[in-house]
Design a protein around this motif. Structure first.
Motif, mmCIF file in Angstrom:
data_model
loop_
_atom_site.group_PDB
_atom_site.id
_atom_site.type_symbol
_atom_site.label_atom_id
_atom_site.label_comp_id
_atom_site.label_asym_id
_atom_site.label_seq_id
_atom_site.Cartn_x
_atom_site.Cartn_y
_atom_site.Cartn_z
ATOM 1 N N ALA A 1 8.372 9.205 -9.207
ATOM 2 C CA ALA A 1 9.697 8.865 -9.739
ATOM 3 C C ALA A 1 10.080 9.738 -10.927
ATOM 4 C CB ALA A 1 9.745 7.386 -10.130
ATOM 5 N N VAL A 2 9.095 10.136 -11.732
ATOM 6 C CA VAL A 2 9.392 10.966 -12.906
ATOM 7 C C VAL A 2 9.250 12.461 -12.604
ATOM 8 C CG1 VAL A 2 8.792 9.151 -14.544
ATOM 9 C CG2 VAL A 2 7.056 10.831 -13.886
ATOM 10 N N GLY A 3 9.022 12.811 -11.341
ATOM 11 C CA GLY A 3 8.965 14.210 -10.942
ATOM 12 C C GLY A 3 7.643 14.907 -11.209
ATOM 13 N N ALA A 4 6.584 14.143 -11.462
ATOM 14 C CA ALA A 4 5.280 14.750 -11.752
ATOM 15 C C ALA A 4 4.572 15.246 -10.502
ATOM 16 C CB ALA A 4 4.385 13.758 -12.495
ATOM 17 N N VAL A 5 4.958 14.746 -9.341
ATOM 18 C CA VAL A 5 4.370 15.183 -8.071
ATOM 19 C C VAL A 5 5.491 15.427 -7.081
ATOM 20 C CG1 VAL A 5 2.209 13.943 -8.421
ATOM 21 C CG2 VAL A 5 4.043 12.834 -7.186
ATOM 22 N N GLY A 6 5.226 16.273 -6.104
ATOM 23 C CA GLY A 6 6.201 16.548 -5.056
ATOM 24 C C GLY A 6 6.001 15.577 -3.901
ATOM 25 N N SER A 7 6.098 16.088 -2.684
ATOM 26 C CA SER A 7 5.913 15.237 -1.506
ATOM 27 C C SER A 7 4.521 14.639 -1.516
ATOM 28 C CB SER A 7 6.089 16.059 -0.224
ATOM 29 O OG SER A 7 7.428 16.446 -0.080
ATOM 30 N N TYR A 8 4.463 13.365 -1.172
ATOM 31 C CA TYR A 8 3.178 12.683 -1.119
ATOM 32 C C TYR A 8 3.325 11.492 -0.198
ATOM 33 C CZ TYR A 8 4.523 8.484 -3.628
ATOM 34 O OH TYR A 8 5.105 7.289 -3.956
ATOM 35 N N ASP A 9 2.218 10.909 0.157
ATOM 36 C CA ASP A 9 2.193 9.650 0.874
ATOM 37 C C ASP A 9 1.006 8.870 0.343
ATOM 38 O OD1 ASP A 9 2.949 7.664 2.646
ATOM 39 O OD2 ASP A 9 2.065 8.629 4.398
ATOM 40 N N ALA A 10 1.120 7.565 0.318
ATOM 41 C CA ALA A 10 0.055 6.732 -0.232
ATOM 42 C C ALA A 10 -0.022 5.411 0.520
ATOM 43 C CB ALA A 10 0.303 6.476 -1.718
ATOM 44 N N ALA A 11 -1.196 4.816 0.504
ATOM 45 C CA ALA A 11 -1.399 3.510 1.124
ATOM 46 C C ALA A 11 -2.582 2.825 0.467
ATOM 47 C CB ALA A 11 -1.667 3.657 2.622
ATOM 48 N N VAL A 12 -2.528 1.511 0.437
ATOM 49 C CA VAL A 12 -3.667 0.693 0.031
ATOM 50 C C VAL A 12 -4.342 0.250 1.321
ATOM 51 C CG1 VAL A 12 -4.407 -1.440 -1.087
ATOM 52 C CG2 VAL A 12 -2.609 -0.038 -2.136
ATOM 53 N N ILE A 13 -5.643 0.446 1.396
ATOM 54 C CA ILE A 13 -6.407 0.133 2.597
ATOM 55 C C ILE A 13 -7.399 -0.970 2.257
ATOM 56 C CG2 ILE A 13 -7.993 1.058 4.335
ATOM 57 C CD1 ILE A 13 -6.863 3.857 3.491
ATOM 58 N N THR A 14 -7.460 -1.977 3.107
ATOM 59 C CA THR A 14 -8.437 -3.055 2.921
ATOM 60 C C THR A 14 -9.235 -3.205 4.211
ATOM 61 O OG1 THR A 14 -6.802 -4.719 3.604
ATOM 62 C CG2 THR A 14 -7.050 -4.324 1.237
ATOM 63 N N LYS A 15 -10.424 -3.756 4.061
ATOM 64 C CA LYS A 15 -11.261 -4.047 5.221
ATOM 65 C C LYS A 15 -11.636 -5.514 5.113
ATOM 66 C CE LYS A 15 -14.362 -1.010 6.876
ATOM 67 N NZ LYS A 15 -15.644 -0.262 6.985
ATOM 68 N N ASP A 16 -11.322 -6.289 6.158
ATOM 69 C CA ASP A 16 -11.601 -7.724 6.109
ATOM 70 C C ASP A 16 -13.058 -8.027 6.490
ATOM 71 O OD1 ASP A 16 -11.752 -7.782 8.953
ATOM 72 O OD2 ASP A 16 -9.656 -8.394 9.148
ATOM 73 N N ASP A 17 -13.408 -9.292 6.443
ATOM 74 C CA ASP A 17 -14.787 -9.710 6.722
ATOM 75 C C ASP A 17 -15.225 -9.404 8.154
ATOM 76 O OD1 ASP A 17 -15.089 -10.613 4.131
ATOM 77 O OD2 ASP A 17 -14.508 -12.674 4.615
ATOM 78 N N ASP A 18 -14.258 -9.254 9.065
ATOM 79 C CA ASP A 18 -14.570 -8.903 10.450
ATOM 80 C C ASP A 18 -14.682 -7.401 10.659
ATOM 81 O OD1 ASP A 18 -14.564 -11.593 11.229
ATOM 82 O OD2 ASP A 18 -12.397 -11.558 11.603
ATOM 83 N N GLY A 19 -14.512 -6.634 9.567
ATOM 84 C CA GLY A 19 -14.614 -5.184 9.656
ATOM 85 C C GLY A 19 -13.331 -4.485 10.069
ATOM 86 N N LYS A 20 -12.233 -5.225 10.219
ATOM 87 C CA LYS A 20 -10.942 -4.628 10.578
ATOM 88 C C LYS A 20 -10.320 -3.971 9.354
ATOM 89 C CE LYS A 20 -10.373 -5.910 14.916
ATOM 90 N NZ LYS A 20 -10.377 -4.945 15.980
ATOM 91 N N VAL A 21 -9.761 -2.784 9.564
ATOM 92 C CA VAL A 21 -9.121 -2.015 8.501
ATOM 93 C C VAL A 21 -7.625 -2.291 8.544
ATOM 94 C CG1 VAL A 21 -8.610 0.318 7.690
ATOM 95 C CG2 VAL A 21 -10.885 -0.228 8.575
ATOM 96 N N HIS A 22 -7.049 -2.576 7.372
ATOM 97 C CA HIS A 22 -5.621 -2.854 7.260
ATOM 98 C C HIS A 22 -4.993 -1.852 6.297
ATOM 99 C CE1 HIS A 22 -6.137 -6.675 9.375
ATOM 100 N NE2 HIS A 22 -7.284 -6.743 8.712
ATOM 101 N N VAL A 23 -3.857 -1.299 6.700
ATOM 102 C CA VAL A 23 -3.132 -0.317 5.893
ATOM 103 C C VAL A 23 -1.898 -1.012 5.344
ATOM 104 C CG1 VAL A 23 -1.984 1.924 5.879
ATOM 105 C CG2 VAL A 23 -3.954 1.534 7.370
#
Length: 169
Positions: free
Chosen positions: A32-54
């Protein structure tokens, strides 16, 4: 030191999703303040069953410039479809995966995929090389982290995302 036209990848692990989300918000603020150009980000979690969630904030990815394709492509490379709790489909992810795969070795993929354990969360940020210095200065609070320069031009990434978006629309 950042490379002139490379792609930078950061994955950090956190004890919980709230901590990862706090650093995710820092990445959004840096853009937002222009410190980086194009980017993509995500928070990734893994549940107790081993499933990955983005977990993504779609507005931030629209502002990031790569429309969610870069983070989705990385997750698709790191985890087999059988453990993904979120469907990562679409032309953009497939097109971008090909570019990113050339920038990662098999050992990189294994190391990155093994970083997150059940009950933990991770922050994945991929973008222009300017991201490296900005994230370092921001003092993210990851417990463990891996930072990699990928031998992938951001111009090539931009073009792959544009072409894929044209095919999907």
């Amino acid at each position: 030191m950042a490379k002139a036209d490379g792609t930078f990848l950061f994955i950090g692990t956190y004890a919980n999703e709230a901590s990862a989300r706090a650093d995710y918000n820092i990445a959004k603020e840096l853009h937002a303040v222009g410190a980086v150009g194009s980017y993509d980000a995500a928070v990734i979690t893994k549940d107790d069953d081993g499933k990955v969630h983005v977990n993504k904030d779609e507005q931030s990815t629209r502002h990031g410039g790569w429309g969610g394709a870069a983070a989705g492509a990385i997750v698709g490379l790191l985890f087999p479809p059988s453990v993904l709790g979120t469907a990562l489909v679409g032309g953009a992810i497939g097109a971008v995966s090909g570019h990113l795969w050339r920038g990662l070795s098999r050992s990189d993929v294994k190391e990155l995929g093994d970083l997150i354990d059940s009950g933990e969360a991770a922050l994945l940020v991929v973008g222009e090389s300017t991201l490296e210095d900005a994230l370092r200065k921001a003092g993210l609070k990851a417990e463990k982290e891996i930072a990699k320069h990928l031998d992938v031009s951001t111009r090539d990434m931009d073009e792959a995302v544009r072409q894929a978006a044209d095919e999907v629309s």
